[in-house]
Every structure is written in C-alpha cells, then in structure tokens.
Design a protein around this motif. Structure first.
Motif, mmCIF file in Angstrom:
data_model
loop_
_atom_site.group_PDB
_atom_site.id
_atom_site.type_symbol
_atom_site.label_atom_id
_atom_site.label_comp_id
_atom_site.label_asym_id
_atom_site.label_seq_id
_atom_site.Cartn_x
_atom_site.Cartn_y
_atom_site.Cartn_z
ATOM 1 N N GLY A 1 -12.359 -32.847 -39.308
ATOM 2 C CA GLY A 1 -10.900 -32.860 -39.168
ATOM 3 C C GLY A 1 -10.452 -33.499 -37.869
ATOM 4 O O GLY A 1 -9.511 -34.302 -37.853
ATOM 5 N N PRO B 1 -10.816 -37.011 -43.934
ATOM 6 C CA PRO B 1 -11.776 -35.981 -43.510
ATOM 7 C C PRO B 1 -12.897 -35.770 -44.535
ATOM 8 O O PRO B 1 -14.021 -35.455 -44.150
ATOM 9 N N ARG C 1 -16.454 -28.694 -40.810
ATOM 10 C CA ARG C 1 -15.099 -29.052 -41.283
ATOM 11 C C ARG C 1 -14.179 -29.355 -40.101
ATOM 12 O O ARG C 1 -13.389 -30.292 -40.138
#
Length: 181
Positions: free
Chosen positions: A103, A113, A99
């Motif tokens: 990002g 994203p 993640r």
C-alpha cells in the motif's frame, strides 16, 4: 552497493516485468519502492536474537534455496512464489505487514497495490538469493550475511536514527521501517 543496479544486471527487473506482464520501467519503479522495506525486514530479522539472528536467517535462506533463489526467478520457468511468501513471512511476520508495504509503495509509485503484492515475493526471492550468494563470498555463517546486509543498507544512504533504534545499522533500519514490525 546499489541493489537496484544489481537486480537489473542479474535480469531480475526483466524477469519481474515478464512474469507480471508490466513494463520494465514499472517493474523498476515497483522494485525501488519495495526494496527498502524488504531489506529492512531482513535487517530486523537478522538482528532479532529471539529468531536466531543472522545464523537463523542464513539457515532459513539456505533451506529455501540460498543463491539458487535468484536463478529460480530469472529462469524461463514460472517462479515458485511460495518460497518468496515464506521469506516474506520470515522477515515481515504477517501478511498484514506485506499489505502495508504494498500500500505504501503504491502511494509513492502510482502502481496498483495488488500488482505490488504479487511483486513482493518475487523481489524477496531475488534479494534473498543475492544476499545468500554474497554472504558465501564474504565469509561463512552469519558474519558474511551481516557484512552483506550492512553493505547493502549502507549503500541505500538512509542513516537517520528513527523508530527508537539508535544510530548505526539500527538507525538505518528504523528509518526504512518507520517503526513497523
């Protein structure tokens, strides 16, 4: 050795664009932003003796399909992204790191994203397939994989010693990962 050019020549960028319903330019921008972290993750995983080092990484890649991973992405059939997610788990250790990577890539590319998170496993399979195919050409076992990783990372041109890892390959990986683990 420019991995972006290699991915484009193997049809990887075209395959990513088609599977995600985006333009090749967007796929190229996303791949260019994600590749340093993916390669850095491979380098970190390869250098970690507690995780089996290069030999362990090579065994994981072979168990997931080795050089065939690239063919699975560029074939007309849907990509089995579970294999890519397994690779990401091996090189990043957690979904949280994936993640973070998506990002950060989103900030530099302007791409969503969520789109980049979908791109990560596909790109990981392309890179793993490429590394597997090339390591077989440069030698058997971890030495071949290490040589290929060194060439690819050296071709990226990052050599600043960051992240407390010292110079050489560690410095390249430190600058790519920025201390992430």
């Amino acid at each position: 050795m420019d991995l972006n050019d290699i991915l484009r020549s193997q049809g990887g960028i075209e395959a990513i664009a088609g599977q995600l319903g985006i333009s090749e330019a967007e796929a190229q921008r996303g791949a260019a932003a994600l590749l340093p972290s993916i390669l850095g993750g491979f380098g970190q995983r390869a250098g970690g003796a507690s995780m089996g080092g290069l030999g362990g990484l090579g065994a994981v890649l072979e168990s997931l399909g080795g050089a065939d991973l690239t063919r699975e992405v560029v074939s007309p059939a849907p990509t089995p992204v579970n294999k890519g997610n397994d690779i990401l788990g091996e090189i990043f250790g957690s979904k949280e790191v994936s993640r973070e990577v998506a990002g950060e890539a989103s900030q530099s590319t302007g791409l969503d994203p969520a789109l980049l998170k979908k791109m990560l496993p596909i790109l990981a399979m392309l890179v793993a397939g490429y590394l597997s195919s090339q390591s077989g050409r440069t030698g058997q076992g971890g030495g071949g994989l290490g040589a290929v990783l060194g060439q690819v990372l050296g071709g990226m041109g990052g050599g600043n010693a960051a992240g407390g890892m010292g110079g050489g390959l560690g410095g390249v990986l430190g600058s790519i990962l920025g201390g992430r683990r």
